[in-house]
Design a protein around this motif. Structure first.
Motif, mmCIF file in Angstrom:
data_model
loop_
_atom_site.group_PDB
_atom_site.id
_atom_site.type_symbol
_atom_site.label_atom_id
_atom_site.label_comp_id
_atom_site.label_asym_id
_atom_site.label_seq_id
_atom_site.Cartn_x
_atom_site.Cartn_y
_atom_site.Cartn_z
ATOM 1 N N ARG A 20 39.740 -0.568 13.996
ATOM 2 C CA ARG A 20 39.113 0.713 13.647
ATOM 3 C C ARG A 20 39.384 1.814 14.672
ATOM 4 N NH1 ARG A 20 32.593 -0.366 14.335
ATOM 5 N NH2 ARG A 20 32.503 0.127 16.549
ATOM 6 N N GLY A 21 40.096 1.491 15.756
ATOM 7 C CA GLY A 21 40.536 2.523 16.676
ATOM 8 C C GLY A 21 39.662 2.768 17.887
ATOM 9 N N ASN A 22 38.809 1.811 18.242
ATOM 10 C CA ASN A 22 38.011 1.978 19.449
ATOM 11 C C ASN A 22 38.902 1.920 20.685
ATOM 12 O OD1 ASN A 22 35.592 0.312 17.684
ATOM 13 N ND2 ASN A 22 35.087 2.215 18.713
ATOM 14 N N THR A 23 38.461 2.572 21.759
ATOM 15 C CA THR A 23 39.212 2.566 23.010
ATOM 16 C C THR A 23 39.078 1.202 23.694
ATOM 17 O OG1 THR A 23 37.325 3.325 24.323
ATOM 18 C CG2 THR A 23 38.737 5.035 23.335
ATOM 19 N N GLU A 24 40.038 0.902 24.559
ATOM 20 C CA GLU A 24 39.969 -0.343 25.336
ATOM 21 C C GLU A 24 38.704 -0.365 26.193
ATOM 22 O OE1 GLU A 24 41.783 -3.257 25.322
ATOM 23 O OE2 GLU A 24 42.630 -2.325 23.532
ATOM 24 N N GLU A 25 38.329 0.795 26.690
ATOM 25 C CA GLU A 25 37.118 0.879 27.511
ATOM 26 C C GLU A 25 35.887 0.437 26.711
ATOM 27 O OE1 GLU A 25 35.371 3.954 30.785
ATOM 28 O OE2 GLU A 25 36.328 4.825 29.012
ATOM 29 N N PHE A 26 35.778 0.915 25.474
ATOM 30 C CA PHE A 26 34.646 0.526 24.626
ATOM 31 C C PHE A 26 34.713 -0.959 24.283
ATOM 32 C CE2 PHE A 26 32.619 -0.043 20.448
ATOM 33 C CZ PHE A 26 31.335 0.346 20.767
ATOM 34 N N ILE A 27 35.888 -1.437 23.925
ATOM 35 C CA ILE A 27 36.051 -2.860 23.589
ATOM 36 C C ILE A 27 35.633 -3.723 24.777
ATOM 37 C CG2 ILE A 27 37.746 -4.664 23.040
ATOM 38 C CD1 ILE A 27 39.252 -2.417 21.417
ATOM 39 N N ASN A 28 36.027 -3.333 25.975
ATOM 40 C CA ASN A 28 35.645 -4.095 27.175
ATOM 41 C C ASN A 28 34.146 -4.042 27.421
ATOM 42 O OD1 ASN A 28 38.240 -5.022 27.723
ATOM 43 N ND2 ASN A 28 38.743 -3.225 28.949
ATOM 44 N N GLN A 29 33.510 -2.903 27.143
ATOM 45 C CA GLN A 29 32.053 -2.810 27.288
ATOM 46 C C GLN A 29 31.357 -3.768 26.331
ATOM 47 O OE1 GLN A 29 30.973 1.280 26.621
ATOM 48 N NE2 GLN A 29 31.662 1.954 28.625
ATOM 49 N N VAL A 30 31.828 -3.796 25.092
ATOM 50 C CA VAL A 30 31.235 -4.705 24.101
ATOM 51 C C VAL A 30 31.461 -6.154 24.536
ATOM 52 C CG1 VAL A 30 31.276 -5.467 21.685
ATOM 53 C CG2 VAL A 30 31.469 -3.020 22.222
ATOM 54 N N LYS A 31 32.671 -6.468 24.985
ATOM 55 C CA LYS A 31 32.984 -7.834 25.422
ATOM 56 C C LYS A 31 32.112 -8.246 26.605
ATOM 57 C CE LYS A 31 36.765 -10.833 26.844
ATOM 58 N NZ LYS A 31 38.197 -10.913 27.125
ATOM 59 N N ASP A 32 31.958 -7.358 27.591
ATOM 60 C CA ASP A 32 31.159 -7.666 28.777
ATOM 61 C C ASP A 32 29.696 -7.944 28.439
ATOM 62 O OD1 ASP A 32 33.434 -7.325 30.315
ATOM 63 O OD2 ASP A 32 32.867 -5.332 31.044
ATOM 64 N N ASN A 33 29.205 -7.361 27.354
ATOM 65 C CA ASN A 33 27.805 -7.520 26.972
ATOM 66 C C ASN A 33 27.588 -8.532 25.853
ATOM 67 O OD1 ASN A 33 26.451 -5.543 28.688
ATOM 68 N ND2 ASN A 33 27.693 -4.051 27.584
ATOM 69 N N PHE A 34 28.654 -8.982 25.220
ATOM 70 C CA PHE A 34 28.536 -9.786 24.005
ATOM 71 C C PHE A 34 27.673 -11.032 24.203
ATOM 72 C CE2 PHE A 34 30.076 -12.700 20.683
ATOM 73 C CZ PHE A 34 29.890 -11.900 19.577
ATOM 74 N N GLU A 35 28.010 -11.856 25.170
ATOM 75 C CA GLU A 35 27.268 -13.099 25.390
ATOM 76 C C GLU A 35 25.810 -12.818 25.769
ATOM 77 O OE1 GLU A 35 27.638 -17.096 28.138
ATOM 78 O OE2 GLU A 35 29.457 -15.976 27.645
ATOM 79 N N ILE A 36 25.595 -11.807 26.582
ATOM 80 C CA ILE A 36 24.237 -11.439 26.996
ATOM 81 C C ILE A 36 23.417 -11.019 25.779
ATOM 82 C CG2 ILE A 36 22.908 -9.699 28.290
ATOM 83 C CD1 ILE A 36 25.384 -9.759 30.287
ATOM 84 N N PHE A 37 24.024 -10.217 24.907
ATOM 85 C CA PHE A 37 23.313 -9.750 23.709
ATOM 86 C C PHE A 37 23.043 -10.888 22.729
ATOM 87 C CE2 PHE A 37 24.939 -5.092 24.001
ATOM 88 C CZ PHE A 37 24.142 -4.893 25.113
#
Length: 169
Positions: free
Chosen positions: A121-138
């Protein structure tokens, strides 16, 4: 009175918000951030952008809009609320005021699907990394029994989970 469903990035909120007239995807970007410096970017490009300026009315402006719109729609889809997102006040407000809400979440093994959708969908790498860094915690947080949970199975989208759980037909 509509239902409030907070859902993870990349599960299909925008898709079903466009597909169903009785469902609103209440994108938080326009409430959380001022337009300064990002007005020319798409909604997806704005996510995670460091040049954004926080709206001084956040999150009260978003909470007010959620409550207003739940009277107009059967389902209002919102972003997750968590201290790591600096918006924990949203769920705190709901809990303090006994406002029912649901959390739609993938399984921990669902990251590969979410990552692919964010890229597509065109998200930035920065956003993807933020989601990844929080995924397990969430996933850990929103798997707790205190939350009304809607589970999105691996490879499925929010729409599938809402149909299975009879929120939509």
């Amino acid at each position: 009175m509509g239902k409030i469903i907070a859902a993870f990035a990349g599960v299909g909120k925008s898709f079903i918000g466009k597909k169903y007239e009785n469902i609103l995807d209440l994108e938080s970007t326009y409430y959380k951030w001022l337009e300064n410096g990002v007005a020319n970017l798409t909604e997806e490009e704005r996510k995670g952008n460091k040049n954004r300026v926080l709206n001084p009315n956040w999150p009260q402006n978003y909470i007010a809009e959620i409550l207003k719109q739940k009277d107009n729609y059967d389902i209002v889809l919102i972003q997750l609320s968590h201290e790591r997102l600096k918006n924990e006040q949203i769920f705190e407000y709901f809990n303090e005021n006994k406002i029912e809400f649901y959390v739609a979440r993938p399984n921990l093994s669902g990251w590969k699907y979410i990552e692919d959708r964010l890229r597509t969908r065109g998200n930035t790498e920065e956003f993807i990394n933020q989601v990844k860094d929080n995924f397990e915690i969430f996933i850990e947080e929103f798997s707790k029994p205190q939350y009304n949970q809607i589970i999105i199975e691996d490879g499925e989208f929010l729409e599938n989970a809402l149909i299975k759980n009879k929120f939509i037909s």
